[in-house]
Motif scaffolding. Structure first.
Motif, PDB file in Angstrom:
ATOM      1  N   THR A  24     -17.064  62.477 -20.943  1.00  0.00           N
ATOM      2  CA  THR A  24     -17.728  61.374 -20.235  1.00  0.00           C
ATOM      3  C   THR A  24     -18.408  61.893 -18.966  1.00  0.00           C
ATOM      4  N   THR A  83     -21.470  64.700 -20.061  1.00  0.00           N
ATOM      5  CA  THR A  83     -22.562  64.430 -21.000  1.00  0.00           C
ATOM      6  C   THR A  83     -23.729  63.722 -20.326  1.00  0.00           C
ATOM      7  N   ARG A 127     -24.131  59.980 -20.350  1.00  0.00           N
ATOM      8  CA  ARG A 127     -23.111  59.186 -19.664  1.00  0.00           C
ATOM      9  C   ARG A 127     -23.194  59.405 -18.148  1.00  0.00           C
ATOM     10  N   SER A 150     -19.708  62.568 -10.447  1.00  0.00           N
ATOM     11  CA  SER A 150     -19.204  63.163 -11.697  1.00  0.00           C
ATOM     12  C   SER A 150     -18.893  64.666 -11.550  1.00  0.00           C
ATOM     13  N   ALA A 185     -20.225  64.420 -28.280  1.00  0.00           N
ATOM     14  CA  ALA A 185     -20.893  63.386 -27.488  1.00  0.00           C
ATOM     15  C   ALA A 185     -22.398  63.613 -27.464  1.00  0.00           C
ATOM     16  N   ASP A 201     -23.760  60.426 -29.209  1.00  0.00           N
ATOM     17  CA  ASP A 201     -23.729  59.394 -28.170  1.00  0.00           C
ATOM     18  C   ASP A 201     -24.788  58.311 -28.371  1.00  0.00           C
ATOM     19  N   ARG A 211     -14.810  52.569 -27.324  1.00  0.00           N
ATOM     20  CA  ARG A 211     -13.972  53.768 -27.270  1.00  0.00           C
ATOM     21  C   ARG A 211     -13.107  54.022 -28.503  1.00  0.00           C
TER      22      ARG A 211
END
Lengths: 215, 533
Positions: free
Chosen positions: B339, B342, B345, B352, B421, B425, B435
């Motif tokens: 998460t 990527t 995201r 992050s 992902a 994604d 999820r």
């Protein structure tokens, strides 16, 4: 003249036997096309010495080099990618073609500099090659091919990842190299427009054999 | 994990505050000597492991076709899960005073050599045994990922083996070597069971063994505390350094098929085969010794031994519980990792990157908090909070096992989850998959090989670890490594050999056969799907 006479090869466990015969004169460009898996890379590997034929002969200017190891053959290969040592600068990547000790000064280094200048990279001689564009990187590879002074140059789809303009420039450079330095060039390509643009002859591989096509 | 770390650190600091003189006492000449020898053995072990491992990986990357190569590499991979005590026992059987080598020398009418396996040389030998295999396995993947064009290029340019190594092989591992070196240094620096068994004298004690002795033999909690905090600080600094040294490598592509085994001069090929055979012999001899000695043990007698049955069942239950916990926590961490990393995201989010760094750091916590320090934390907690000793022992053991496996589990799972992902994604978002459904429909099947690997790794490492149990082990709570250590200490060699063989058999069966069994099942299921289609 580069001659391949019934150069046969077969991968273990495979049914296909390749049998290649062709000739390419000095100063001439020959394009090789064919479907994926048809044997284009096998042909180049046989000429470069990475694969050993079971039969047949390879000669350059009437000298048989079938049994010679890759570095003793009159051949230089330019691949589609991974042609360069990315952690080194342009001049190192060129001079290694004639001197594996990679001298920083002296005749070999001067020669490498002048060849880099001849392909338009005089401003990037000491630039690490991973900082160069795709087209510039291929120019470095071609500069090394020029410096090595091998009679035969193998191009394994070297320009397929380049944009249209850079590609045209590179094809022009190859043409100049073949004509001015009298090299026999074999270029594998998927793009028939490349063939039309510079090839003197065109072969297609089908069922493990070379078939001459009209350019 | 961070909560566990904070809780234990708080406990240790609180206890330190209650024993203000402990740090001063622990930092005397005895401590300096311990720190000196710990550093010396870890440095020599690391240097030799890197040298031998690199040489082996280099030889294997060139010799791509020889009978048994697959088994050889599988055995190298298994080195990291082999129980250290079992291998130490095997090394003693081969190189001890009346070991195989000396017996062979006597048989050949040569004079036997003085055993060198107890002391610095023995510790280094055992460390190199485990870590060189780890280095070789790690670097082999890198060497095999060198693009085939680069290999062809160096051949056509006529570079010799050394020039090739400098031009393509060294750069391909230059991003990996510093991190691997620091990891190995940490593993040797915090080495416990090998030093306990092969140390020979207190002179070669590591900080970890000194902590154990301070608690178990001297019952000097203050000294143990001082040593633990010192070790914790040194390891934390090295971990931060290791995470800064981790680099991506550009000269890497997918591993190439073994289509080319380009011809080399006979002498070079000979050297490569000598390296492979020599290391293979060194690797296999202790294993063979454990098997042969174990075969002569009385398993009927062992089966009637209550302690053995208790140890076996406890070890299996603890290993299974640890496996479940490792799988659960590594999946959660890998999801968080994907998460944060990527593009679609949170990768561009301001917070992050720090979070991702924190996550990376927390997943390598075990290396900073070695099991004995962790055990000491729980030991002090148990004394402070009270409650059943056995409950604390189980919690300590499970926590230690989970933290021990997590760095390797996340290293295997996180990249696979990020790849997944990146690939799915957009599709998952456009289909509105939440999820649980995303895990159920996409990720769980794509990362199944990694999950199987993690499960077998967690089970084997948990089964063979002699760390926390050395502090908590008693008549009621006993595991196989602890029982083996006790049997070896009381010179009951026959029973020790039997237990060692059982541990080795379980470990190899789980680590080598389980993934193949599941892999076979996966292939069969896929074939059935294709047939249906």
């Amino acid at each position: 003249m580069l001659r391949l006479e019934n150069v046969r090869f077969r991968y273990s466990g495979s049914d296909t036997t390749y049998d290649f015969s062709m000739q390419v004169a000095a100063g001439e460009i020959t394009c090789i096309s064919g479907r994926s898996g048809s044997g284009k890379s096998t042909l180049l590997d046989l000429i470069a010495g990475f694969l050993k034929p079971v039969d047949g002969s390879l000669t350059w200017r009437d000298i048989n080099f079938t049994q010679l190891p890759p570095d003793k053959r009159p051949v230089t290969t330019v691949f589609q990618q991974h042609n360069l040592f990315e952690h080194r600068d342009a001049i190192d990547n060129v001079v290694v073609g004639i001197n594996p000790k990679i001298p920083k000064k002296g005749r070999d280094a001067e020669l490498a500099e002048s060849v880099l200048a001849s392909v338009g990279l005089q401003d990037f001689i000491h630039t690490r090659v991973n900082l160069l564009s795709g087209g510039q990187q291929q120019r470095v590879a071609i500069a090394r091919a020029i410096l090595r002074d091998s009679g035969v140059i193998l191009l394994d789809e070297p320009f397929s990842a380049l944009d249209q303009q850079t590609r045209a420039d590179m094809l022009h450079l190859v043409r100049t190299l073949a004509t001015e330095k009298a090299r026999a060039v074999i270029m594998v390509t998927h793009d028939l427009r490349d063939c039309e643009a510079i090839a003197d002859s065109h072969y297609e591989i089908e069922h493990g054999q070379l078939h001459k096509r009209v350019v | 994990m961070a909560a566990v770390f904070v809780l234990l650190a708080a406990t240790l600091l609180y206890q330190l505050a209650s024993h203000p003189d402990s740090l001063t006492l622990s930092l005397g000449p005895r401590f300096a000597r311990t720190l000196y020898w710990t550093t010396v053995q870890a440095t020599i072990s690391t240097a030799l492991s890197i040298l031998v491992g690199t040489l082996l990986a280099w030889a294997l990357s060139y010799r791509t076709r020889f009978a048994g190569r697959g088994v050889y590499i599988a055995l190298l991979s298994s080195a990291m899960v082999l129980p250290t005590l079992v291998i130490a026992l095997g090394i003693v059987t081969v190189l001890g005073r009346s070991g195989w080598i000396n017996e062979a020398l006597q048989w050949l009418e040569f004079s036997p050599f003085e055993p060198f396996i107890f002391g610095l040389s023995g510790i280094v030998l055992a460390h190199v045994y485990f870590n060189a295999s780890y280095v070789a396995r790690t670097l082999l993947g890198r060497f095999e990922s060198i693009p085939v064009e680069q290999r062809k290029l160096t051949r056509s340019l006529g570079l010799n083996a050394w020039q090739r190594f400098k031009m393509i092989e060294l750069p391909s591992v230059s991003g990996t070597l510093p991190g691997v070196s620091i990891t190995i240094f940490l593993l040797c620096f915090t080495s416990f069971s090998i030093v306990l068994m092969l140390g020979g004298s207190p002179k070669y004690n590591t900080l970890e063994v000194s902590i154990y002795e301070a608690i178990k033999l001297d019952f000097d909690l203050g000294r143990a505390l001082g040593l633990a905090l010192t070790q914790l600080s040194i390891c934390a600094v090295l971990i931060i350094l290791a995470s800064r040294l981790r680099k991506d490598n550009r000269l890497i592509s997918a591993p190439t098929a073994n289509r080319y085994q380009l011809k080399d001069p006979v002498m070079l090929t000979g050297i490569q085969y000598i390296v492979i055979v020599l290391f293979g012999l060194i690797f296999l001899l202790p294993l063979t010794a454990v098997v042969i000695d174990g075969m002569s043990a009385s398993f009927i007698k062992l089966a009637g031994d209550k302690n053995f049955l208790l140890a076996l069942s406890t070890s299996l239950v603890i290993a299974l519980l640890s496996t479940v916990l490792v799988l659960f926590s590594s999946v959660l961490i890998a999801i968080a990792y994907a998460t944060l990393a990527t593009q679609q995201r949170l990768a561009n989010n301001r917070i992050s990157q720090p979070l991702l760094k924190l996550l990376r750091f927390s997943s390598t916590l075990y290396l900073a908090v070695p099991s004995l320090v962790l055990g000491l934390g729980f030991f002090l907690l148990a004394r402070g909070v009270g409650g059943a000793q056995i409950l604390w022992a189980v919690i300590a053991l499970l926590t230690s096992n989970v933290l021990m496996v997590l760095p390797f589990a996340i290293a295997a799972l996180a990249p696979a989850m990020v790849k997944c992902a990146n690939r799915y994604d957009k599709l998952a978002f456009s289909l509105g998959l939440k999820r649980w459904n995303r895990w159920r429909l996409i990720e769980s099947s794509l990362v199944k090989p990694e999950l199987i690997y993690i499960a077998s790794l967690a089970f084997c490492l948990s089964l063979g670890d002699l760390g926390v149990i050395a502090l908590f082990g008693n008549q009621d709570f006993i595991t196989l490594p602890w029982l083996l250590f006790q049997k070896m200490g009381s010179y009951r060699t026959d029973e020790a050999a039997g237990i060692a063989l059982i541990m080795l058999a379980i470990t190899l069966a789980v680590f080598l056969l389980l993934p193949r069994l599941f892999a076979g099942k996966l292939i069969k299921t896929e074939k059935a799907h294709h047939a249906k289609a």
